[in-house]
Scaffold this active site. Structure first.
Site, mmCIF file in Angstrom:
data_model
loop_
_atom_site.group_PDB
_atom_site.id
_atom_site.type_symbol
_atom_site.label_atom_id
_atom_site.label_comp_id
_atom_site.label_asym_id
_atom_site.label_seq_id
_atom_site.Cartn_x
_atom_site.Cartn_y
_atom_site.Cartn_z
ATOM 1 N N GLU A 303 1.238 -0.678 0.262
ATOM 2 C CA GLU A 303 0.006 0.099 -0.285
ATOM 3 C C GLU A 303 0.855 1.263 0.246
ATOM 4 O OE1 GLU A 303 -2.573 -0.960 3.151
ATOM 5 O OE2 GLU A 303 -4.216 -1.954 1.849
ATOM 6 N N ASP A 382 -7.856 -9.488 3.908
ATOM 7 C CA ASP A 382 -8.391 -7.887 5.095
ATOM 8 C C ASP A 382 -9.300 -8.273 5.612
ATOM 9 O OD1 ASP A 382 -7.282 -6.101 6.168
ATOM 10 O OD2 ASP A 382 -7.589 -4.358 4.454
ATOM 11 N N GLU A 410 -12.862 -2.484 12.311
ATOM 12 C CA GLU A 410 -12.390 -2.359 10.206
ATOM 13 C C GLU A 410 -13.196 -2.854 9.373
ATOM 14 O OE1 GLU A 410 -8.974 -2.294 9.167
ATOM 15 O OE2 GLU A 410 -9.458 -0.933 6.886
HETATM 16 O O1 GCW Z 1 -6.868 -3.440 5.752
HETATM 17 C C1 GCW Z 1 -5.757 -2.373 5.538
HETATM 18 C C2 GCW Z 1 -6.582 -0.837 5.649
HETATM 19 C C3 GCW Z 1 -5.141 0.109 6.696
HETATM 20 C C4 GCW Z 1 -3.995 -0.509 7.020
HETATM 21 C C5 GCW Z 1 -3.791 -1.899 5.804
HETATM 22 C C6 GCW Z 1 -2.590 -2.896 6.675
HETATM 23 C C7 GCW Z 1 -2.100 0.408 8.707
HETATM 24 O O2 GCW Z 1 -7.549 -0.419 5.562
HETATM 25 O O3 GCW Z 1 -5.823 0.678 7.494
HETATM 26 O O4 GCW Z 1 -2.891 0.618 7.046
HETATM 27 O O5 GCW Z 1 -4.835 -2.582 5.735
HETATM 28 O O6 GCW Z 1 -3.022 -4.095 7.610
HETATM 29 O O7 GCW Z 1 -1.697 -2.799 6.455
#
Ligand code: GCW
Length: 696
Positions: A303, A382, A410
């Protein structure tokens, strides 16, 4: 901060039962301590006993090295115990106590009630002062639950070595994916000087056996990149000091590009000599401030975070340069496997985000230094409401592995909806990977017992913040509590953990406990039923991840498609016709998921793209299942509120109201989810509801 909201499960409410009160008072009135480990952790254990005795029994305990009467609690380490047993001469239980103490790990403890001539006392022996601390919390749990101590005979050791919490807190005070207010660690770009709340957090974590914490977000921004520099280390050390007293070692998330961003180098190439030296010097400096520093947690090449790919190096090169720097100090690198291409094109049906962790890391087995641990998210995507277990577990036999859960909700209602996650985590832990034949469950991979690993364990993203009740929703405290209890011993049942939490949190009224447990145990299935049918995740508002938006991610590039069209829905991840993801599992599981017949219904659309008319094991069609679960889920969400309302007057007004408000919101929001999802699929498929209910 004396409110019941704040005290969470460490209420230490007054013991009301007169008989128990007498027994407990006699015992806790005198705490006899050993002399072997007199350190901060032991002091914290004694302090906790004193605090609890004061509020549960109105008692000021006397702490002595010799008993002052015939009833007392004797606490110490194994060495102390050997002396005591020697002095006491042989009594009925001494042989079996000695047996229990044999090989007791440093974090383990033994709790015994001993009756000897006129004396009747409780012996609490820890493998070290840490074991004593865990034993104290255990004893206090028993007392709070009103357990009879007669005949007490307990020996406990944690199953998992690393029992970790990850904070996604930022220096500006915000928390990534935080739903309980601002950070307790940071304020306005600085590490807080107010340590009282951090201390209470440390107590809460230690009470459920957590032994390590990374205190900053894995997305490491500008200020946090400098936490490892002499300028900010004294602040970090202050926080480490608080956790140290509770046996918790401190880790930092680090920025892979730190050699450039704070070191002024022109590269962060892990094979560059200057970079290696920089990490070594930087790490040496950290250990001068924090001698028991745990190590680094790293999110790299994920990311848009920097990582070794920039230099054409792989993850092993990246992790090893840090590991090399930490090695002389006994520190470890926890390297996250959450690496995938977040810029996918929907037309490209062969790229599959679910495959990514395995594809990236499996080929690197054996290449990591032995103080590197790979941290693998529980599922391949995720933290969705429902996903299969990650196929990476058990495939890397020469690499230390740990599991990552998400306590912060989340994708599971953001602590506005109640969603007790322990049952979900248990399913992951109990999943049989078949990595070493039948019976190679994920829990046995990550506890290091199947393939012997130097380091192993479990981490989870915390759900706490500055809200008075820590977790936004008071019932979400059960997830933090449950996480610790479950990873201490994955054999604990979700029900037992829920019940224990309810008793400690709300007291021993059986009606209250029954209703609270009922709500908790139903909550994940209910949440799933109105949000994520048959494992279709991601139908949430992009970025915020709260509330329904079925096509929100369908038309973005994050690779999280459900591919719903007028004919069907789901992702074909089979080897035969799809992305081949199913084949990443060991053969037994690969075969189970590959076939529509044997793939469990609840994961069907994760592995297969199917017509709406496909008939499920339940006999219903996919589309009817969507309608039915959404109608039922919304109705059940209403019932949660009704169940809670029976507790008015039985739970203190503060907590009663707080939970009531959240359950109201949930019921209303579940209704909204129901209508949005049902309308969407009705219009897509053109199939009416067999029960003729209103679908807009
Ligand atoms: O799913 C994503 C989240 C991000 C997070 C990422 C991760 C910390 O939306 O906010 O970043 O996973 O786990 O690195």
């Amino acid at each position: 901060m004396e409110s019941t909201l704040y005290k969470a499960w460490l209420q230490y409410s007054e013991v009301k039962n007169p008989a128990s009160r007498v027994t407990y008072t006699k015992l806790l009135g005198n705490v006899v301590v050993g002399v072997e480990a007199t350190d901060d952790v032991m002091d914290a254990a004694i302090e906790e006993l004193a605090l609890a005795s004061a509020t549960m029994l109105g008692l000021t305990s006397q702490v002595t090295t010799e008993p002052t009467g015939a009833s007392y609690v004797r606490i110490g380490t194994v060495t102390d115990a050997m002396d005591w047993l020697e002095l006491a001469g042989d009594h009925e239980s001494s042989a079996s106590i000695k047996q229990d103490l044999k090989g007791l790990s440093t974090e383990g403890f033994v709790l015994r009630q001993i009756v000897e001539k006129q004396d009747s006392y409780v012996l609490l022996i820890g493998g070290s002062s840490k074991g004593v601390l865990y034993g104290v919390f255990h004893l206090l749990r028993l007392i709070a639950k009103g357990v009879e101590l007669e005949g007490l005979e307990i020996r406990e050791e944690p199953t998992n070595q690393l029992r970790m919490i990850n904070q996604w807190d930022n220096a500006d005070g915000s928390i990534e994916r935080g739903y309980a207010g601002t950070s307790i660690f940071y304020h306005n770009g600085e590490i807080t000087e107010h340590l009282a709340r951090i201390k209470d957090y440390a107590r809460m974590l230690a009470s459920v056996g957590i032994n390590s914490i990374a205190i900053n977000n894995v997305n490491v921004h500008e200020v946090e990149t400098r936490f490892i520099t002499p300028e900010l280390l004294p602040d970090v050390a202050r926080v480490a000091g608080v956790f140290r007293e509770y046996g918790i070692s401190l880790f930092l998330s680090v920025n892979f590009a730190a050699p450039m961003q704070v070191g002024g180098l022109t590269t962060a190439d892990p094979l560059d000599e200057g970079v290696r030296l920089w990490w070594r010097n930087t790490t040496d400096t950290i250990y001068r401030s924090i001698p028991d520093f745990g190590g680094f947690l790293v999110k790299a090449d994920s990311e848009h975070r920097p990582g070794p790919f920039t230099y054409d190096r792989d993850h092993a090169d990246g992790a090893n340069v840090l590991a090399e720097a930490l090695e002389p100090h006994g520190g470890i690198v926890i390297w996250r496997c959450f690496v995938y291409n977040c810029m996918q094109d929907w037309r490209d049906r062969s790229t599959d985000r679910a495959r990514a962790a395995y594809d990236h890391f499996k080929p690197l087995d054996g290449k990591f230094k032995d103080n590197v641990l790979l941290q693998i998210k529980n599922g391949p995507m995720d933290f969705q409401v429902r996903e299969p277990a990650s196929p990476l577990f058990g495939t890397m036999k020469q690499t230390n592995q740990m599991l990552e859960f998400q306590i912060t909700q989340e994708y599971t209602g953001q602590q506005r909806h109640v969603c007790y996650l322990v049952p979900q985590w248990k399913e992951v832990l109990d999943f049989d990977t078949h990595a070493n034949g039948q019976g190679t469950e994920v829990k046995r991979v990550v506890d290091g017992s199947v393939f012997s690993m130097k380091y192993s364990g479990i981490a989870a993203v915390s759900n706490i913040g500055n809200d008075e009740n820590w977790t936004g929703h008071t019932l979400a405290q059960a997830n933090l509590y449950g996480y610790g209890r479950l990873i201490w011993n994955p054999e604990c049942s979700s029900e037992d953990i829920a019940e224990e939490w309810a008793r400690l949190t709300f007291g021993n009224d059986d009606q209250v406990v029954g209703i609270v447990c009922g709500i908790l145990m139903k909550s994940w299935p209910i949440y799933e039923s109105y949000t994520a049918p048959l494992s279709v995740g991601w139908m949430v508002t992009p970025h915020y991840h709260y509330g329904p938006d079925i096509d929100g991610y369908e038309y973005s590039r994050w690779g999280t498609y459900h591919f719903a069209d007028r004919d069907g829905i789901g992702v074909d991840r089979t080897l035969a016709t799809g992305t081949g993801y199913a084949a990443q599992y060991f053969p037994e599981n690969a075969a189970m998921y590959e076939s529509i017949e044997s793939c469990p219904d609840e994961l069907l659309l994760f592995f297969h793209h199917l017509p709406y008319s496909h008939q499920l094991d339940s006999g219903k069609t996919v589309i009817q299942h969507i309608y039915d679960t959404h109608f039922a889920g919304a109705e059940e969400a209403k019932q949660l509120q009704k169940a809670w309302s029976e507790l008015e007057g039985k739970v203190d007004a503060e907590r009663y109201t707080q939970v009531s408000e959240r359950l109201d919101e949930q019921a209303e929001h579940a209704h909204h989810w129901r209508d949005v999802i049902n309308t969407y699929f009705y219009r897509k498929s053109g199939v009416s509801d067999a029960a003729g209910r209103t679908i807009y």
